[in-house]
Design a protein around this motif. Sequence first.
Motif, PDB file in Angstrom:
ATOM      1  N   ILE A 130     -11.025  34.387 -11.250  1.00 30.92           N
ATOM      2  CA  ILE A 130     -11.963  35.440 -10.841  1.00 30.92           C
ATOM      3  C   ILE A 130     -11.230  36.758 -10.652  1.00 30.92           C
ATOM      4  O   ILE A 130     -11.684  37.830 -11.065  1.00 30.92           O
ATOM      5  CB  ILE A 130     -12.694  35.047  -9.542  1.00 30.92           C
ATOM      6  N   LEU A 171     -14.951  38.627 -12.667  1.00 34.87           N
ATOM      7  CA  LEU A 171     -16.265  37.983 -12.598  1.00 34.87           C
ATOM      8  C   LEU A 171     -16.055  36.492 -12.443  1.00 34.87           C
ATOM      9  O   LEU A 171     -15.034  35.967 -12.873  1.00 34.87           O
ATOM     10  CB  LEU A 171     -17.018  38.142 -13.918  1.00 34.87           C
ATOM     11  N   PHE A 172     -17.057  35.862 -11.894  1.00 32.14           N
ATOM     12  CA  PHE A 172     -16.978  34.399 -11.894  1.00 32.14           C
ATOM     13  C   PHE A 172     -17.800  33.884 -13.069  1.00 32.14           C
ATOM     14  O   PHE A 172     -19.021  34.025 -13.098  1.00 32.14           O
ATOM     15  CB  PHE A 172     -17.518  33.838 -10.583  1.00 32.14           C
ATOM     16  N   LEU A 173     -17.137  33.336 -14.042  1.00 34.33           N
ATOM     17  CA  LEU A 173     -17.852  32.811 -15.199  1.00 34.33           C
ATOM     18  C   LEU A 173     -17.843  31.292 -15.233  1.00 34.33           C
ATOM     19  O   LEU A 173     -18.848  30.650 -15.379  1.00 34.33           O
ATOM     20  CB  LEU A 173     -17.201  33.336 -16.488  1.00 34.33           C
ATOM     21  N   GLN A 177     -12.012  16.669 -13.919  1.00 33.98           N
ATOM     22  CA  GLN A 177     -13.267  16.480 -13.198  1.00 33.98           C
ATOM     23  C   GLN A 177     -13.356  17.265 -11.916  1.00 33.98           C
ATOM     24  O   GLN A 177     -14.423  17.644 -11.493  1.00 33.98           O
ATOM     25  CB  GLN A 177     -13.415  15.001 -12.812  1.00 33.98           C
ATOM     26  N   GLU A 178     -12.230  17.478 -11.257  1.00 35.89           N
ATOM     27  CA  GLU A 178     -12.292  18.094  -9.938  1.00 35.89           C
ATOM     28  C   GLU A 178     -12.142  19.576 -10.037  1.00 35.89           C
ATOM     29  O   GLU A 178     -11.462  20.111 -10.905  1.00 35.89           O
ATOM     30  CB  GLU A 178     -11.145  17.567  -9.076  1.00 35.89           C
ATOM     31  N   LEU A 179     -12.739  20.268  -9.087  1.00 31.13           N
ATOM     32  CA  LEU A 179     -12.633  21.712  -9.055  1.00 31.13           C
ATOM     33  C   LEU A 179     -11.258  22.104  -8.537  1.00 31.13           C
ATOM     34  O   LEU A 179     -10.808  21.628  -7.502  1.00 31.13           O
ATOM     35  CB  LEU A 179     -13.706  22.270  -8.125  1.00 31.13           C
ATOM     36  N   ARG A 187       0.810  -1.209   0.000  1.00 28.18           N
ATOM     37  CA  ARG A 187       0.000   0.000   0.000  1.00 28.18           C
ATOM     38  C   ARG A 187       0.840   1.254   0.000  1.00 28.18           C
ATOM     39  O   ARG A 187       0.359   2.326  -0.358  1.00 28.18           O
ATOM     40  CB  ARG A 187      -0.931   0.015   1.212  1.00 28.18           C
ATOM     41  N   ARG A 213      -3.870  -8.251  -5.527  1.00 31.85           N
ATOM     42  CA  ARG A 213      -5.148  -8.088  -4.827  1.00 31.85           C
ATOM     43  C   ARG A 213      -5.132  -6.982  -3.806  1.00 31.85           C
ATOM     44  O   ARG A 213      -6.154  -6.593  -3.302  1.00 31.85           O
ATOM     45  CB  ARG A 213      -5.515  -9.396  -4.136  1.00 31.85           C
ATOM     46  N   GLY A 214      -3.951  -6.490  -3.459  1.00 31.42           N
ATOM     47  CA  GLY A 214      -3.885  -5.439  -2.459  1.00 31.42           C
ATOM     48  C   GLY A 214      -4.667  -4.207  -2.868  1.00 31.42           C
ATOM     49  O   GLY A 214      -5.147  -3.464  -2.035  1.00 31.42           O
ATOM     50  N   GLY A 215      -4.795  -4.003  -4.150  1.00 27.46           N
ATOM     51  CA  GLY A 215      -5.724  -3.006  -4.622  1.00 27.46           C
ATOM     52  C   GLY A 215      -5.169  -1.626  -4.829  1.00 27.46           C
ATOM     53  O   GLY A 215      -5.822  -0.769  -5.381  1.00 27.46           O
ATOM     54  N   ARG A 216      -3.986  -1.371  -4.366  1.00 28.89           N
ATOM     55  CA  ARG A 216      -3.447  -0.018  -4.500  1.00 28.89           C
ATOM     56  C   ARG A 216      -2.908   0.258  -5.886  1.00 28.89           C
ATOM     57  O   ARG A 216      -3.090   1.329  -6.429  1.00 28.89           O
ATOM     58  CB  ARG A 216      -2.262   0.127  -3.546  1.00 28.89           C
ATOM     59  N   ARG A 256      -6.885  12.836  -8.888  1.00 30.54           N
ATOM     60  CA  ARG A 256      -5.672  12.072  -8.584  1.00 30.54           C
ATOM     61  C   ARG A 256      -5.937  10.589  -8.781  1.00 30.54           C
ATOM     62  O   ARG A 256      -6.925  10.062  -8.297  1.00 30.54           O
ATOM     63  CB  ARG A 256      -5.305  12.254  -7.116  1.00 30.54           C
ATOM     64  N   PRO A 285     -15.796  27.659 -13.662  1.00 27.60           N
ATOM     65  CA  PRO A 285     -14.790  27.128 -12.742  1.00 27.60           C
ATOM     66  C   PRO A 285     -13.619  26.539 -13.516  1.00 27.60           C
ATOM     67  O   PRO A 285     -13.759  26.150 -14.667  1.00 27.60           O
ATOM     68  CB  PRO A 285     -15.565  26.017 -12.023  1.00 27.60           C
TER      69      PRO A 285
END
Lengths: 399, 314
Positions: free
Chosen positions: A220, A225-227, A209-211, A197, A267-270, A235, A229
Amino acid sequence: MSTEYLPLHRLFSRLRMAGMPLGIADYLLVLRSFQLGYGLENLAALSRLCRCLWVKSAADQEILDYHFGELFNQSSASRADEDLSLPEANMQIQSSGIAAVEEPVLPAPVPEGGQFEQTDTMNAEPGAEVSTETSGAALPPSAESLESGLNLVGIDEIQLAQAIHAVAVDQDTVYPTWYKPTDYHPVKLREMKQSWRHLRRTIRAGPQQELDVEATVRRIERDGLFLDPALTPARTNKSSLLMLLDQRGSMSPFHDLTRRLADSAIRGGRLQRTQVYHFYNCPYEHLFRTASLSQPVPVEAVLARYPSYMTLIVSDGGAARGRWNRDRIEATRDFITQLRRLSYRAVWLNPVPHMRWSGTSAGDIAAIIPMFDISRRGLDDAIDVLKGKPHLRWQPDLE
Amino acid sequence: MDKHTMSTRRYTGLIAPKPEERSDNGELLYPYLPSPELVEAVNLACDLERPLLLKGEPGCGKTRLAQAVAYELRLPYQAWYVKSTSRARDGLYTYHGLARLHDLQLAQGGILTEEERQKARDPLASAYIEYGPLGNAFQSPQQMVVLIDEIDKADIDFPNDLLLELDETRFFIEETRPRSEVRAQVRPLVFITSNDEKDLPDAFLRRCLFHYIRFPSQADLVKIVRAHFPDSLEDTVLAVVVRFLELRHEMEERGAVKKVSTSELLDWWRALRQFGEEEIRSRLKGQLAFPATLLKSWDDFREFYQPIPSPEKK
């Protein structure tokens, strides 16, 4: 009135020693279930209850079944459907519950004149004699400490316990005089998974996708102005691992170990991707897709297919038989050069401890590529190097 | 009567929806036939107030248990289908910060009504917080059944991020000033399913009870088919189930990419039942009828399906 004695605490301690991550809360949970009325009808119900509360995987299931069978053995097979009458069971449970809360290490109190044949005086003091009536139930005390000292895990614990049991029944020795090669487990499976891990390389990649708050604020500020994002990709863990495992020959005793390493990495998944290939003695010309060394793929093809993968080689490098072979060293050196040209970083794990490397091919190879033994520390160090930590080359006189 | 009631009824698995009955969102409801061990595990999880983790082959009914329990105990039901991009917070709440920022900007421009302006300026931001399944369950005065489906699909940190919420049934909304806390009035019944593709962290597993749903026996399979299709004849179903189990046994022996399971059996029966009994029985002999419902990969097709031999010239 029969005083039925429920060796629940004994079962619990055995499961803990076998490596299952149980705590006092789990024991108390079983007691609470008893109070709610579960698991009291017969042994099968008790087994189901323990399974529901303590078992979390197929391997745990086998350990539980084995120890459960040992403690509630054939002599009470006929009792499987007998009722454990409720008031007595409650009485014993209360007392064992108290024992558990006050001093978790002490066993449940031993009743006098109990009809349950598994009453074993083993836990009372070490060195007490093995009661001949409990031949099926108990392990000799020195063997138990031996078990915990060996740090065995999973199914192999059962095999060793059976081996000890088979030997102990003879009453001659209480420890096995030989080990099967598959009993070598310097790192527990759980520890392996924890180490994997740490092998993380999270970078921002993929669709946006992320802000991105900072960038939005700057925008801004700039526009007044905020038009819209400003977005940034999320990640993801981009660490990909290429494992090359030496099979057969001098590595035969370590097959279980290498298989566990590969399984825990996958299988550890990381890790985002893990690819496993096999070779014999030295990665020369061909790598194989299966552990039985079939389906060969040329080395260049493999390396070209997985560029910028972190590479981990697991091999004894001649240290298992203590041989020094110039051809092997040269072939390995060529391979490593090829590897370095394409791969991100490479390390070598050696199942033979580092004390045995000098004077063998492994010693020379250790000078070319970071080599570590397979221990908790060695695996962690190898992963650190894969993540970019600089490494001091192994030298024989640093012993 | 106490407003915050936990369900005191026990789950038996015997109360089934009537034929043609539909759920709240219009889906047909079918009976769910759990094994006695599963019923015991469900009741144990309810009594001990722990989530129940279910594993088993794909297609054996892990996901449907939660809805069946909610139906029998007459409790509201929420499902959270976890994706690989899911974050733990998604199940609790989503804060629509951009919408709020937008509204605030419009408020500055003097376009909004007074009411809308108040909504945007509210420090608790209640109009911009959308609660997820667990968030809804915590706020409900009645006990809810919550399903967290395929938890192993998400990142490995995901189960660990839910530990506090599952243990103490409360969470914080970070985006408000001051930070507001949502605490459950009644502990929900949580069912979690996993496909066992990845190992779950130990700290999470310790908080759950566990049950492995085994593949049903031949008699159970007949019951399941007849529960879905009440007008089917028992003997015909039995013949189909026997052939089905032969195929499954072959797949276990010779290795298959995807072993056939209960959902494939139901699809197969659905295809076969359009024929009369004679026709069905004749189709069970020889090559596999309607292989598309049973075999889900090209390797399985090659291994287990013998194509129709070309008709001989007369």
